[in-house]
Design a protein around this motif. Structure first.
Motif, PDB file in Angstrom:
ATOM      1  N   ALA A 242       1.353  -1.899 -19.896  1.00 33.66           N
ATOM      2  CA  ALA A 242       0.628  -1.002 -19.007  1.00 33.66           C
ATOM      3  C   ALA A 242       1.561  -0.127 -18.177  1.00 33.66           C
ATOM      4  CB  ALA A 242      -0.278  -1.808 -18.088  1.00 33.66           C
ATOM      5  N   GLN A 243       2.622  -0.730 -17.643  1.00 32.38           N
ATOM      6  CA  GLN A 243       3.486   0.036 -16.744  1.00 32.38           C
ATOM      7  C   GLN A 243       4.085   1.255 -17.427  1.00 32.38           C
ATOM      8  OE1 GLN A 243       5.699  -2.028 -13.380  1.00 32.38           O
ATOM      9  NE2 GLN A 243       5.824  -3.573 -14.978  1.00 32.38           N
ATOM     10  N   ALA A 244       4.385   1.154 -18.715  1.00 32.26           N
ATOM     11  CA  ALA A 244       4.942   2.305 -19.433  1.00 32.26           C
ATOM     12  C   ALA A 244       3.931   3.431 -19.563  1.00 32.26           C
ATOM     13  CB  ALA A 244       5.418   1.869 -20.820  1.00 32.26           C
ATOM     14  N   GLN A 245       2.638   3.109 -19.380  1.00 27.21           N
ATOM     15  CA  GLN A 245       1.580   4.119 -19.499  1.00 27.21           C
ATOM     16  C   GLN A 245       1.077   4.587 -18.135  1.00 27.21           C
ATOM     17  OE1 GLN A 245       0.596   5.184 -22.747  1.00 27.21           O
ATOM     18  NE2 GLN A 245       2.489   4.034 -23.063  1.00 27.21           N
ATOM     19  N   LEU A 246       1.790   4.228 -17.063  1.00 17.48           N
ATOM     20  CA  LEU A 246       1.303   4.531 -15.718  1.00 17.48           C
ATOM     21  C   LEU A 246       1.161   6.024 -15.469  1.00 17.48           C
ATOM     22  CD1 LEU A 246       0.479   3.270 -13.008  1.00 17.48           C
ATOM     23  CD2 LEU A 246       2.867   3.464 -12.278  1.00 17.48           C
ATOM     24  N   VAL A 247       2.117   6.809 -15.958  1.00 17.58           N
ATOM     25  CA  VAL A 247       2.042   8.264 -15.763  1.00 17.58           C
ATOM     26  C   VAL A 247       0.802   8.826 -16.447  1.00 17.58           C
ATOM     27  CG1 VAL A 247       3.164  10.456 -16.251  1.00 17.58           C
ATOM     28  CG2 VAL A 247       4.530   8.521 -15.499  1.00 17.58           C
ATOM     29  N   LEU A 248       0.563   8.442 -17.697  1.00 15.22           N
ATOM     30  CA  LEU A 248      -0.623   8.920 -18.404  1.00 15.22           C
ATOM     31  C   LEU A 248      -1.903   8.434 -17.732  1.00 15.22           C
ATOM     32  CD1 LEU A 248       0.402   8.439 -22.147  1.00 15.22           C
ATOM     33  CD2 LEU A 248       0.272  10.576 -20.858  1.00 15.22           C
ATOM     34  N   TYR A 249      -1.887   7.194 -17.263  1.00 11.49           N
ATOM     35  CA  TYR A 249      -3.061   6.647 -16.583  1.00 11.49           C
ATOM     36  C   TYR A 249      -3.411   7.484 -15.355  1.00 11.49           C
ATOM     37  CZ  TYR A 249      -5.778   3.424 -13.646  1.00 11.49           C
ATOM     38  OH  TYR A 249      -6.737   2.873 -12.827  1.00 11.49           O
ATOM     39  N   ALA A 250      -2.383   7.807 -14.558  1.00 12.87           N
ATOM     40  CA  ALA A 250      -2.630   8.537 -13.312  1.00 12.87           C
ATOM     41  C   ALA A 250      -3.007   9.997 -13.571  1.00 12.87           C
ATOM     42  CB  ALA A 250      -1.397   8.466 -12.416  1.00 12.87           C
ATOM     43  N   ILE A 251      -2.304  10.641 -14.488  1.00 13.07           N
ATOM     44  CA  ILE A 251      -2.489  12.081 -14.669  1.00 13.07           C
ATOM     45  C   ILE A 251      -3.643  12.394 -15.616  1.00 13.07           C
ATOM     46  CG2 ILE A 251      -1.392  14.183 -15.575  1.00 13.07           C
ATOM     47  CD1 ILE A 251       1.251  13.130 -14.477  1.00 13.07           C
ATOM     48  N   GLU A 252      -3.757  11.674 -16.731  1.00 13.51           N
ATOM     49  CA  GLU A 252      -4.798  11.983 -17.703  1.00 13.51           C
ATOM     50  C   GLU A 252      -6.118  11.275 -17.394  1.00 13.51           C
ATOM     51  OE1 GLU A 252      -3.636  11.377 -21.715  1.00 13.51           O
ATOM     52  OE2 GLU A 252      -2.061  12.920 -21.672  1.00 13.51           O
ATOM     53  N   TYR A 253      -6.034  10.001 -16.983  1.00 15.17           N
ATOM     54  CA  TYR A 253      -7.266   9.240 -16.764  1.00 15.17           C
ATOM     55  C   TYR A 253      -7.833   9.451 -15.364  1.00 15.17           C
ATOM     56  CZ  TYR A 253     -10.452   5.256 -16.490  1.00 15.17           C
ATOM     57  OH  TYR A 253     -11.566   4.464 -16.323  1.00 15.17           O
ATOM     58  N   LEU A 254      -6.968   9.352 -14.337  1.00 14.24           N
ATOM     59  CA  LEU A 254      -7.434   9.545 -12.963  1.00 14.24           C
ATOM     60  C   LEU A 254      -7.420  11.005 -12.526  1.00 14.24           C
ATOM     61  CD1 LEU A 254      -5.768   6.524 -11.088  1.00 14.24           C
ATOM     62  CD2 LEU A 254      -8.056   6.666 -12.094  1.00 14.24           C
ATOM     63  N   LYS A 255      -6.833  11.878 -13.359  1.00 11.97           N
ATOM     64  CA  LYS A 255      -6.795  13.335 -13.099  1.00 11.97           C
ATOM     65  C   LYS A 255      -6.012  13.680 -11.833  1.00 11.97           C
ATOM     66  CE  LYS A 255      -9.520  13.763 -16.650  1.00 11.97           C
ATOM     67  NZ  LYS A 255      -8.959  14.167 -17.962  1.00 11.97           N
ATOM     68  N   LEU A 256      -4.923  12.961 -11.592  1.00 15.05           N
ATOM     69  CA  LEU A 256      -4.074  13.273 -10.448  1.00 15.05           C
ATOM     70  C   LEU A 256      -3.056  14.339 -10.828  1.00 15.05           C
ATOM     71  CD1 LEU A 256      -3.316   9.681  -9.091  1.00 15.05           C
ATOM     72  CD2 LEU A 256      -5.101  11.249  -8.343  1.00 15.05           C
ATOM     73  N   SER A 257      -2.549  15.043  -9.829  1.00 14.21           N
ATOM     74  CA  SER A 257      -1.479  16.006 -10.063  1.00 14.21           C
ATOM     75  C   SER A 257      -0.147  15.268 -10.141  1.00 14.21           C
ATOM     76  CB  SER A 257      -1.426  17.033  -8.932  1.00 14.21           C
ATOM     77  OG  SER A 257      -1.054  16.410  -7.720  1.00 14.21           O
ATOM     78  N   ALA A 259       2.412  15.808  -8.338  1.00 16.92           N
ATOM     79  CA  ALA A 259       2.867  15.515  -6.978  1.00 16.92           C
ATOM     80  C   ALA A 259       2.169  14.279  -6.418  1.00 16.92           C
ATOM     81  CB  ALA A 259       2.616  16.716  -6.067  1.00 16.92           C
ATOM     82  N   THR A 260       0.861  14.166  -6.679  1.00 10.83           N
ATOM     83  CA  THR A 260       0.103  13.031  -6.168  1.00 10.83           C
ATOM     84  C   THR A 260       0.520  11.731  -6.841  1.00 10.83           C
ATOM     85  OG1 THR A 260      -1.761  14.545  -5.922  1.00 10.83           O
ATOM     86  CG2 THR A 260      -2.230  12.219  -5.642  1.00 10.83           C
ATOM     87  N   PHE A 261       1.033  11.834  -8.061  1.00 13.47           N
ATOM     88  CA  PHE A 261       1.460  10.634  -8.779  1.00 13.47           C
ATOM     89  C   PHE A 261       2.516   9.858  -7.992  1.00 13.47           C
ATOM     90  CE2 PHE A 261       4.643   8.796 -11.727  1.00 13.47           C
ATOM     91  CZ  PHE A 261       3.876   7.731 -12.182  1.00 13.47           C
ATOM     92  N   GLY A 262       3.325  10.580  -7.201  1.00 15.69           N
ATOM     93  CA  GLY A 262       4.345   9.917  -6.404  1.00 15.69           C
ATOM     94  C   GLY A 262       3.769   8.888  -5.444  1.00 15.69           C
ATOM     95  N   LEU A 263       2.491   9.059  -5.072  1.00 13.80           N
ATOM     96  CA  LEU A 263       1.860   8.096  -4.177  1.00 13.80           C
ATOM     97  C   LEU A 263       1.724   6.725  -4.827  1.00 13.80           C
ATOM     98  CD1 LEU A 263      -0.941  10.307  -2.593  1.00 13.80           C
ATOM     99  CD2 LEU A 263       1.190   9.554  -1.531  1.00 13.80           C
ATOM    100  N   PHE A 264       1.581   6.712  -6.159  1.00 15.06           N
ATOM    101  CA  PHE A 264       1.489   5.428  -6.850  1.00 15.06           C
ATOM    102  C   PHE A 264       2.768   4.620  -6.648  1.00 15.06           C
ATOM    103  CE2 PHE A 264      -2.040   4.197  -9.578  1.00 15.06           C
ATOM    104  CZ  PHE A 264      -2.912   5.255  -9.386  1.00 15.06           C
ATOM    105  N   ALA A 265       3.913   5.296  -6.800  1.00 16.32           N
ATOM    106  CA  ALA A 265       5.190   4.609  -6.595  1.00 16.32           C
ATOM    107  C   ALA A 265       5.309   4.126  -5.150  1.00 16.32           C
ATOM    108  CB  ALA A 265       6.349   5.537  -6.938  1.00 16.32           C
ATOM    109  N   LEU A 266       4.838   4.954  -4.204  1.00 13.34           N
ATOM    110  CA  LEU A 266       4.902   4.577  -2.797  1.00 13.34           C
ATOM    111  C   LEU A 266       4.028   3.358  -2.506  1.00 13.34           C
ATOM    112  CD1 LEU A 266       5.935   5.246   0.040  1.00 13.34           C
ATOM    113  CD2 LEU A 266       3.947   6.728   0.340  1.00 13.34           C
ATOM    114  N   VAL A 267       2.798   3.368  -3.027  1.00 15.98           N
ATOM    115  CA  VAL A 267       1.900   2.225  -2.825  1.00 15.98           C
ATOM    116  C   VAL A 267       2.480   0.974  -3.473  1.00 15.98           C
ATOM    117  CG1 VAL A 267      -0.381   1.289  -3.342  1.00 15.98           C
ATOM    118  CG2 VAL A 267      -0.152   3.655  -2.598  1.00 15.98           C
ATOM    119  N   GLY A 268       3.086   1.148  -4.654  1.00 16.40           N
ATOM    120  CA  GLY A 268       3.732   0.016  -5.305  1.00 16.40           C
ATOM    121  C   GLY A 268       4.863  -0.540  -4.465  1.00 16.40           C
ATOM    122  N   GLY A 269       5.639   0.345  -3.827  1.00 16.19           N
ATOM    123  CA  GLY A 269       6.720  -0.099  -2.953  1.00 16.19           C
ATOM    124  C   GLY A 269       6.210  -0.874  -1.757  1.00 16.19           C
ATOM    125  N   VAL A 270       5.126  -0.387  -1.160  1.00 14.83           N
ATOM    126  CA  VAL A 270       4.524  -1.087  -0.022  1.00 14.83           C
ATOM    127  C   VAL A 270       4.043  -2.469  -0.455  1.00 14.83           C
ATOM    128  CG1 VAL A 270       2.613  -1.085   1.630  1.00 14.83           C
ATOM    129  CG2 VAL A 270       3.882   1.026   1.187  1.00 14.83           C
TER     130      VAL A 270
END
Length: 420
Positions: A242-257, A259-270
Motif C-alpha cells: 500500500a505505501q508504494a501506492q500512497l501517491v496514486l491513492y492521494a492524487i488519483e483516488y482522493l483527488k488531492l493536489s 501540494a496537498t499530498f505533502g500533508l499526508f507525510a506531515l500527518v504520518g510524521g505526527v
C-alpha cells in the motif's frame, strides 16, 4: 547511590548517541529530497529516476550482513564515527561538483551507492549501541527516542529543508547534508567508553565467513528470534504493497493536489511521534507481545479503512494511525532484539534482520504496483494490504507465546563491555 550514578552515566551516553542520531537523520532527510531533485534536473527518463531509488536501497541488500559482522568485530562507536565522516566527505564532494556544474546522473548514482553503503554501518551501529549505552536503563524508552529522532529529522525537518534550499541554491542542501553528517561524527567523540564486543576482546575468529555462519546458526536455532524476523519481514512486505501506492491513492483516488499530498507525510510524521511517545507506556500497561499484535492489527485497520473511505480527512487520519502503530511495533521489535540477542552477535543478527526487512520493501512495492493494476484502484490495494496485515497479526498471536518478549533477566549480561 551507585544505581543512580549508573543511570546518570547511561543517560549522558544516551544523550550523546541521540544527538548524533538526530544530526545524521537530519542529513538523511535533506539528502533523500535533494538527490531526487538533482536527478530530475539531469534526466527525465523514468527508468533512471526509479533506478536512483533502487540504488539507495541496494546497499542494504548487499552489505547489511557484512556490515553486521564488521560491527561484531570492532568498536561500534568508532565505526559510526568513520561511517558518518565518510558520508560527510562524499556529500561534500557532491556539493563541490554541483557548484561547478560537473554532475552527471551517473555521478549521482555512485554517490548514492557510497552513501548508502556507509549508512548500513552508521545506522546499524546506532541500533546495536543502544544496550551498551543504556545499561540498566529502559530499552523501550531508548528505542522510542531513537525512533523519534529519525521521524523528526527525516520527516519534519529534513524533507522541507532539502526542498526549500534546493529551490534557492542547488548546492545548499548538499552542504547542509555534509555538515549534518560531520556533526554526527564529531558528537560521538563525547561518548566515553569502549564499545567493542566482549568476544573480540578475548580473541574472536579472524574468518569473516565463520563469524557470519556463527550468527546465522544462532538465529536458526533461536526459534523466538527467527519468528520475530519473519513477523517483521511480513509487516514490511505487506505494508509496502500500500505505501508504494500512497501517491496514486492521494492524487488519483482522493483527488488531492500535489501540494496537498505533502500533508499526508506531515500527518504520518505526527502519528509516528505519537507512537514513539506512547509505546513505552503501552508496554508497561500491558506487554510487548500485546503491543506488537495490537499494533499490527491497528496497521491493518488503518489501511483497510483507507481503502474504504473517500474522505481526504479520514484518509489522512487513518494514515496517521498507521504511522503511530507501525512505530510502536518497531520499538517493540527493536527492544526484543536488544533483549534476546547476545551483544557479541547483535551486529550479525541485525544484518540478517535488515536484509530481510529492507529487502522486502522493493519486492512489496513491485507487488503493490501489480496489485493496483490488477484491481484497478489504489484504494483496493490499501484494502487488500489491510486485510493481509490482520493475517500477520494473527500469525504473531499464534506463534509468540505470552511473556516471550518481556523477559529481560539476561539482558545485563548480554550488553557490550564498556569502560566506566
Amino acid at each position: 547511590m551507585a544505581g543512580a550514578t549508573m543511570r546518570g552515566t547511561g543517560n549522558r551516553r544516551l544523550r550523546w548517541l541521540l544527538t548524533s542520531s538526530a544530526a545524521s537523520n537530519l542529513g538523511d532527510g535533506i539528502g533523500k529530497v535533494a538527490f531526487p531533485l538533482l536527478a530530475v534536473t539531469l534526466t527525465r527518463d523514468p527508468l533512471l529516476i526509479a533506478g536512483l531509488s533502487a540504488t539507495q536501497f541496494l546497499p542494504w541488500l548487499l552489505f547489511a550482513l557484512p556490515a553486521g559482522a564488521l560491527l561484531d568485530r570492532i568498536d561500534r562507536r568508532r565505526a559510526m564515527i568513520v561511517a558518518n565522516a565518510a558520508r560527510a566527505v562524499v556529500v561534500g564532494a557532491m556539493a563541490v561538483l554541483v557548484a561547478a556544474d560537473g554532475v552527471t546522473i551517473w555521478v549521482v548514482y555512485v554517490a548514492a551507492l557510497l552513501i548508502g553503503t556507509a549508512e548500513t554501518v552508521a545506522d546499524s551501529a546506532a541500533n546495536v549501541l543502544i544496550p551498551a549505552v543504556v545499561g540498566k536503563g529502559s530499552l523501550d524508552s531508548a528505542n522510542s527516542k531513537l525512533q523519534a529522532c529519525e521521524i523528526v529529522g527525516q520527516t519534519f525537518l529534513g524533507g522541507p529543508i532539502g526542498s526549500a534550499t534546493f529551490a534557492l541554491f542547488a548546492t545548499f542542501p548538499f552542504l547542509l547534508n555534509s555538515v549534518g553528517f560531520a556533526i554526527a561524527a564529531v558528537v560521538l567523540i563525547g561518548l566515553a567508553g569502549s564499545y567493542r564486543p566482549r568476544s573480540t576482546e578475548q580473541g574472536a575468529p579472524a574468518d569473516l565467513r565463520a563469524e557470519l555462519a556463527e550468527g546465522l546458526r544462532w538465529l536458526k536455532h533461536h526459534r523466538l528470534m527467527l519468528r520475530l524476523v519473519v513477523v517483521a519481514g511480513l509487516i514490511s512486505l505487506v505494508s509496502e504493497l500500500a505505501q508504494a501506492q500512497l501517491v496514486l491513492y492521494a492524487i488519483e483516488y482522493l483527488k488531492l493536489s500535489e501540494a496537498t499530498f505533502g500533508l499526508f507525510a506531515l500527518v504520518g510524521g505526527v502519528g509516528g511521534l505519537l507512537g514513539a511517545a506512547v509505546a513505552p507506556r503501552l508496554v508497561k500497561a500491558s506487554s510487548r507481545r500485546a503491543v506488537l499484535i495490537t499494533g499490527t492489527g491497528c496497521c491493518g485497520a488503518a489501511f483497510a479503512g483507507m481503502g474504504l473511505t473517500s474522505s481526504p480527512v479520514a484518509g489522512a487520519g487513518l494514515f496517521g494511525l498507521f504511522a503511530a502503530a507501525v512505530v510502536a511495533v518497531n520499538i517493540v521489535l527493536g527492544t526484543a532484539r536488544h533483549t534476546l540477542v547476545p551483544g557479541e552477535l547483535l551486529g550479525r543478527v541485525l544484518g540478517v534482520w535488515r536484509t530481510v526487512v529492507w529487502g522486502a520493501i522493493p519486492v512489496g512495492a513491485l507487488l503493490g504496483g501489480v496489485l493496483t493494476h490488477a484491481l484497478g484502484s489504489p484504494a483496493r490495494t490499501f484494502l487488500a494490504s489491510g486485510l493481509l496485515l490482520f493475517g500477520v497479526a494473527a500469525f504473531a498471536f499464534v506463534s509468540l507465546r505470552p511473556g516471550a518478549l518481556d523477559d529481560e533477566s539476561a539482558t545485563a549480561s548480554r550488553v557490550l563491555h564498556q569502560d566506566q
